[in-house]
Design a protein around this motif. Structure first.
Motif, PDB file in Angstrom:
ATOM      1  N   LEU A 222      -5.911   8.092  -0.750  1.00  0.00           N
ATOM      2  CA  LEU A 222      -7.340   7.924  -1.008  1.00  0.00           C
ATOM      3  C   LEU A 222      -8.138   9.183  -0.702  1.00  0.00           C
ATOM      4  O   LEU A 222      -9.236   9.354  -1.233  1.00  0.00           O
TER       5      LEU A 222
ATOM      6  N   VAL B 259     -12.319  12.519  13.075  1.00  0.00           N
ATOM      7  CA  VAL B 259     -13.706  12.899  12.783  1.00  0.00           C
ATOM      8  C   VAL B 259     -14.440  11.626  12.328  1.00  0.00           C
ATOM      9  O   VAL B 259     -13.850  10.803  11.632  1.00  0.00           O
ATOM     10  N   ALA B 260     -15.706  11.480  12.720  1.00  0.00           N
ATOM     11  CA  ALA B 260     -16.458  10.269  12.340  1.00  0.00           C
ATOM     12  C   ALA B 260     -16.490  10.123  10.817  1.00  0.00           C
ATOM     13  O   ALA B 260     -16.656  11.111  10.096  1.00  0.00           O
TER      14      ALA B 260
ATOM     15  N   LYS C 211       2.722  13.077   5.043  1.00  0.00           N
ATOM     16  CA  LYS C 211       1.590  13.799   4.431  1.00  0.00           C
ATOM     17  C   LYS C 211       1.902  15.269   4.132  1.00  0.00           C
ATOM     18  O   LYS C 211       1.079  15.965   3.552  1.00  0.00           O
TER      19      LYS C 211
ATOM     20  N   HIS D 281       0.816  -1.224   0.000  1.00  0.00           N
ATOM     21  CA  HIS D 281       0.000   0.000   0.000  1.00  0.00           C
ATOM     22  C   HIS D 281       0.843   1.264   0.000  1.00  0.00           C
ATOM     23  O   HIS D 281       0.330   2.343  -0.260  1.00  0.00           O
TER      24      HIS D 281
ATOM     25  N   ASP E  68      -6.003  14.335   6.948  1.00  0.00           N
ATOM     26  CA  ASP E  68      -4.923  13.334   6.899  1.00  0.00           C
ATOM     27  C   ASP E  68      -4.736  12.681   8.254  1.00  0.00           C
ATOM     28  O   ASP E  68      -5.100  13.262   9.270  1.00  0.00           O
TER      29      ASP E  68
ATOM     30  N   ASP F 163       3.488   9.453  -1.057  1.00  0.00           N
ATOM     31  CA  ASP F 163       2.326   8.656  -0.656  1.00  0.00           C
ATOM     32  C   ASP F 163       2.133   7.532  -1.669  1.00  0.00           C
ATOM     33  O   ASP F 163       2.295   7.754  -2.876  1.00  0.00           O
ATOM     34  N   GLY F 164       1.818   6.335  -1.166  1.00  0.00           N
ATOM     35  CA  GLY F 164       1.589   5.210  -2.075  1.00  0.00           C
ATOM     36  C   GLY F 164       0.530   5.582  -3.091  1.00  0.00           C
ATOM     37  O   GLY F 164       0.776   5.592  -4.308  1.00  0.00           O
ATOM     38  N   MET F 165      -0.660   5.886  -2.626  1.00  0.00           N
ATOM     39  CA  MET F 165      -1.738   6.339  -3.501  1.00  0.00           C
ATOM     40  C   MET F 165      -2.259   7.678  -3.000  1.00  0.00           C
ATOM     41  O   MET F 165      -2.121   8.699  -3.611  1.00  0.00           O
TER      42      MET F 165
ATOM     43  N   GLN G 111       1.461   0.338  -6.113  1.00  0.00           N
ATOM     44  CA  GLN G 111       0.438   1.356  -6.333  1.00  0.00           C
ATOM     45  C   GLN G 111       0.582   2.078  -7.670  1.00  0.00           C
ATOM     46  O   GLN G 111      -0.415   2.415  -8.302  1.00  0.00           O
TER      47      GLN G 111
HETATM   48  C1  GDG Z   1      -2.085   3.881   3.158  1.00  0.00           C
HETATM   49  C2  GDG Z   1      -1.083   4.563   2.212  1.00  0.00           C
HETATM   50  C3  GDG Z   1      -2.793   4.442   0.394  1.00  0.00           C
HETATM   51  C4  GDG Z   1      -8.336  10.490   7.588  1.00  0.00           C
HETATM   52  N1  GDG Z   1      -8.645  11.237   8.671  1.00  0.00           N
HETATM   53  C5  GDG Z   1      -9.768  10.723   9.207  1.00  0.00           C
HETATM   54  C6  GDG Z   1     -10.149   9.624   8.415  1.00  0.00           C
HETATM   55  N2  GDG Z   1      -9.260   9.507   7.431  1.00  0.00           N
HETATM   56  C7  GDG Z   1      -9.345   8.477   6.380  1.00  0.00           C
HETATM   57  C8  GDG Z   1      -9.528   9.073   5.012  1.00  0.00           C
HETATM   58  C9  GDG Z   1      -9.005   7.965   4.119  1.00  0.00           C
HETATM   59  C10 GDG Z   1      -7.949   7.305   5.008  1.00  0.00           C
HETATM   60  O1  GDG Z   1      -8.172   7.732   6.345  1.00  0.00           O
HETATM   61  C11 GDG Z   1      -6.542   7.746   4.635  1.00  0.00           C
HETATM   62  O2  GDG Z   1      -6.181   7.102   3.483  1.00  0.00           O
HETATM   63  P1  GDG Z   1      -4.897   7.510   2.652  1.00  0.00           P
HETATM   64  O3  GDG Z   1      -4.892   6.740   1.404  1.00  0.00           O
HETATM   65  O4  GDG Z   1      -4.935   8.976   2.399  1.00  0.00           O
HETATM   66  O5  GDG Z   1      -3.630   7.264   3.582  1.00  0.00           O
HETATM   67  P2  GDG Z   1      -3.015   6.123   4.591  1.00  0.00           P
HETATM   68  O6  GDG Z   1      -3.827   5.953   5.801  1.00  0.00           O
HETATM   69  O7  GDG Z   1      -1.618   6.567   4.832  1.00  0.00           O
HETATM   70  O8  GDG Z   1      -3.031   4.750   3.786  1.00  0.00           O
HETATM   71  C12 GDG Z   1      -1.811   5.352   1.127  1.00  0.00           C
HETATM   72  C13 GDG Z   1      -3.668   3.665   1.369  1.00  0.00           C
HETATM   73  O9  GDG Z   1      -2.890   2.976   2.331  1.00  0.00           O
HETATM   74  C14 GDG Z   1      -4.551   2.638   0.619  1.00  0.00           C
HETATM   75  O10 GDG Z   1      -3.807   1.765  -0.147  1.00  0.00           O
HETATM   76  O11 GDG Z   1      -3.613   5.248  -0.454  1.00  0.00           O
HETATM   77  O12 GDG Z   1      -0.886   5.898   0.208  1.00  0.00           O
HETATM   78  O13 GDG Z   1      -0.219   5.430   2.943  1.00  0.00           O
HETATM   79  O14 GDG Z   1     -10.001   7.027   3.853  1.00  0.00           O
HETATM   80  O15 GDG Z   1     -10.880   9.398   4.805  1.00  0.00           O
HETATM   81  N3  GDG Z   1     -11.235   8.866   8.676  1.00  0.00           N
HETATM   82  C15 GDG Z   1     -11.992   9.213   9.750  1.00  0.00           C
HETATM   83  N4  GDG Z   1     -11.668  10.266  10.556  1.00  0.00           N
HETATM   84  C16 GDG Z   1     -10.586  11.058  10.320  1.00  0.00           C
HETATM   85  O16 GDG Z   1     -10.334  12.010  11.057  1.00  0.00           O
HETATM   86  N5  GDG Z   1     -13.082   8.499  10.038  1.00  0.00           N
END
Ligand code: GDG
Length: 463
Positions: free
Chosen positions: A371, A345-346, A273, A157, A267, A367-369, A188
């Motif tokens: 989301l 945050v929920a 990030k 990831h 984030d 960042d890998g992707m 990715q």
């Molecule tokens: C890894 C890789 C890759 C964030 N703040 C809150 C919250 N979030 C949720 C977002 C999103 C998720 O967390 C973050 O996803 P990301 O993809 O941006 O980053 P990583 O957690 O680092 O994930 C990344 C991913 O794996 C998937 O392969 O894209 O590159 O590092 O869904 O909405 N969710 C809630 N409250 C928050 O305050 N509920």
């Protein structure tokens, strides 16, 4: 169809409300095939507990959750240590933050061995096994050592670093050889796949097989390793956007900031990030373009994560003092330029936050992707969408070409792009958004799961 077995550091019950798009998407196939999700329970075993003889089994509809506890020492060396103090920083190109304590590697190997030993008795001969992420790179090697011949795939990831960064890890070659115990390794982005290709050929002496794209041979083993960019469940996210909580959140924020132009960052509070760089770019915007003062407002949600790792405490402190200084320098009685929220945050409210903003600022250093970038697009009103400002160093930048691209290290340049985003005319916003939405729909999380599993199913089982 074969039964799917997913293995990841943590398991998620896909039916729980907090489950994200990935868990839901994997859950669909797990349900359809009566599959199993195997991983750490999240619990630390008491110091005097006897070693766990078998995984804890729970049924969640047609699928099974199988979990294993960790001891405190395993948690510290495998999870906090090697995974999050070595592999996470190195794979995000941050050798300066890596701690190559030899004890970590030993703990990492030990937990992978333990996972394999507890998983093996649960496997059936024609299962398809899909292992996720950097915590479990040697898992297939451990399973093969126990005689498992099933097809086993791996998805990374996070980014795969350039050859010479990977080569700085003590005994990197020993770890990297274990990629060849998988049948498919998913990365990715194309950039990661190029790094992987170069690394395995130059450092491990693997051969690229003529006429078979992205296929490598090392000794007896052949491996398909290519990019499978992960997506989101666009429909699920759109539904969440129209849910009660998101609608309410959007309305509250719009009311509160009705005279402002809202810039949003969401984030985990992680150094990858680029949050401090982003806040500095926002300060530069206020400094260089006085007309933005009293108007542009940055809301940064930074949810707490891995707080016991030192680098995370450092970034938290840096961010708090940076935001405080900007508010002190530029704020007045009626306007606070930066609102920094160090809380989770929920999930149901997140789309409302995205939708209330004029600009989504997604500017990781690596960042890998990412989301969040894709969720931001999915949550917009197509008739009046916000603008995505995206780092060229997020894997998502290979797909999301219509975003406004920035180099997050270039603070002045990012401020210029931010200004452009805040002033972008409606028609241009609509056109860009329409193309971005189409892109995230074409390559959504279901497409990702199916393309990966098709690639894995078409490999010959290990002889
Ligand atoms: C890894 C890789 C890759 C964030 N703040 C809150 C919250 N979030 C949720 C977002 C999103 C998720 O967390 C973050 O996803 P990301 O993809 O941006 O980053 P990583 O957690 O680092 O994930 C990344 C991913 O794996 C998937 O392969 O894209 O590159 O590092 O869904 O909405 N969710 C809630 N409250 C928050 O305050 N509920």
């Amino acid at each position: 169809m074969s039964r799917l077995v997913v293995v990841s550091n943590r398991t998620t019950d896909p039916r729980k409300p907090a489950a994200g798009g990935l868990a839901v998407a994997l859950g669909e196939t797990l349900d359809r095939t009566g599959g199993m999700w195997f991983g750490w329970s999240g619990a630390i075993a008491p110091a005097d507990a006897a070693p766990q003889a078998e995984a804890e089994i729970q049924h969640a509809g047609p699928m099974t959750l199988a979990t294993v506890d960790l001891t405190q020492d395993e948690h510290d060396s495998y999870y906090l240590g090697y995974s999050n103090n070595v592999l996470w920083p190195v794979f995000h190109y941050r050798l300066d933050l890596a701690n190559f304590d030899a004890g970590y590697l030993e703990g990492y190997r030990r937990v992978n061995k333990k996972f394999a030993a507890l998983l093996k008795p649960l496997l059936r001969p024609d299962d398809i096994v899909w292992v996720h992420d950097y915590h479990l790179i040697p898992l297939a090697a451990e399973l093969r050592a126990l005689g498992c011949r099933q097809r086993i795939g791996f998805f990374l990831h996070i980014p795969f670093p350039p050859q010479l960064i990977m080569a700085a890890v003590p005994r990197h070659d020993r770890l990297a050889r274990t990629f060849f115990d998988y049948d498919v390794v998913g990365l990715q982005s194309e950039a990661d796949s190029v790094h992987f290709s170069r690394y395995v050929q130059s450092e491990l002496g693997a051969d690229a097989i003529d006429g078979q794209a992205d296929t490598y041979r090392l000794g007896e083993r052949t491996l398909l390793a290519k990019a499978f960019p992960i997506g989101i469940d666009v429909d699920e996210f759109a539904a969440l956007t129209h849910g009660k909580e998101a609608v309410e959140t959007c309305a509250t924020m719009r009311r509160e900031y009705q005279e402002r132009r809202l810039v949003i960052g969401v984030d985990r509070l992680d150094y990858s990030k680029g949050i401090p760089h982003r806040v500095r770019a926002f300060r530069e915007l206020l400094k260089d373009y006085p007309e933005m003062r009293g108007s542009a407002t940055l809301v940064q949600i930074a949810s707490p994560t891995r707080e016991t790792v030192d680098a995370y405490a450092d970034i938290r402190q840096e961010l708090e003092s940076l935001c405080g200084a900007i508010n002190g320098d530029y704020g007045d009685l009626a306007w606070m330029p930066v609102r920094y929220i160090h809380r989770t945050v929920a999930r149901k409210r997140i789309p409302g936050v995205y939708r209330a903003s004029r600009v989504g600022l997604v500017t990781p250093l690596r960042d890998g992707m990412n989301l969040v970038a894709k969720e931001y697009i999915a949550a917009q009103d197509p008739g009046d969408p916000g603008v995505l400002v995206l780092s060229r160093f997020a894997g998502a930048s290979e797909q999301l070409k219509e975003a406004l691209m920035v180099n997050p290290y270039d603070i002045i340049g990012t401020a210029e792009v931010l200004k452009r985003a805040l002033e972008m005319p409606l028609e241009e916003r609509r056109q860009r958004h329409q193309k971005l939405l189409q892109r995230i729909r074409e390559q959504d999380v279901h497409w990702w799961r199916e393309t990966f599993l098709d690639a894995l199913a078409s490999r010959e089982p290990a002889g």
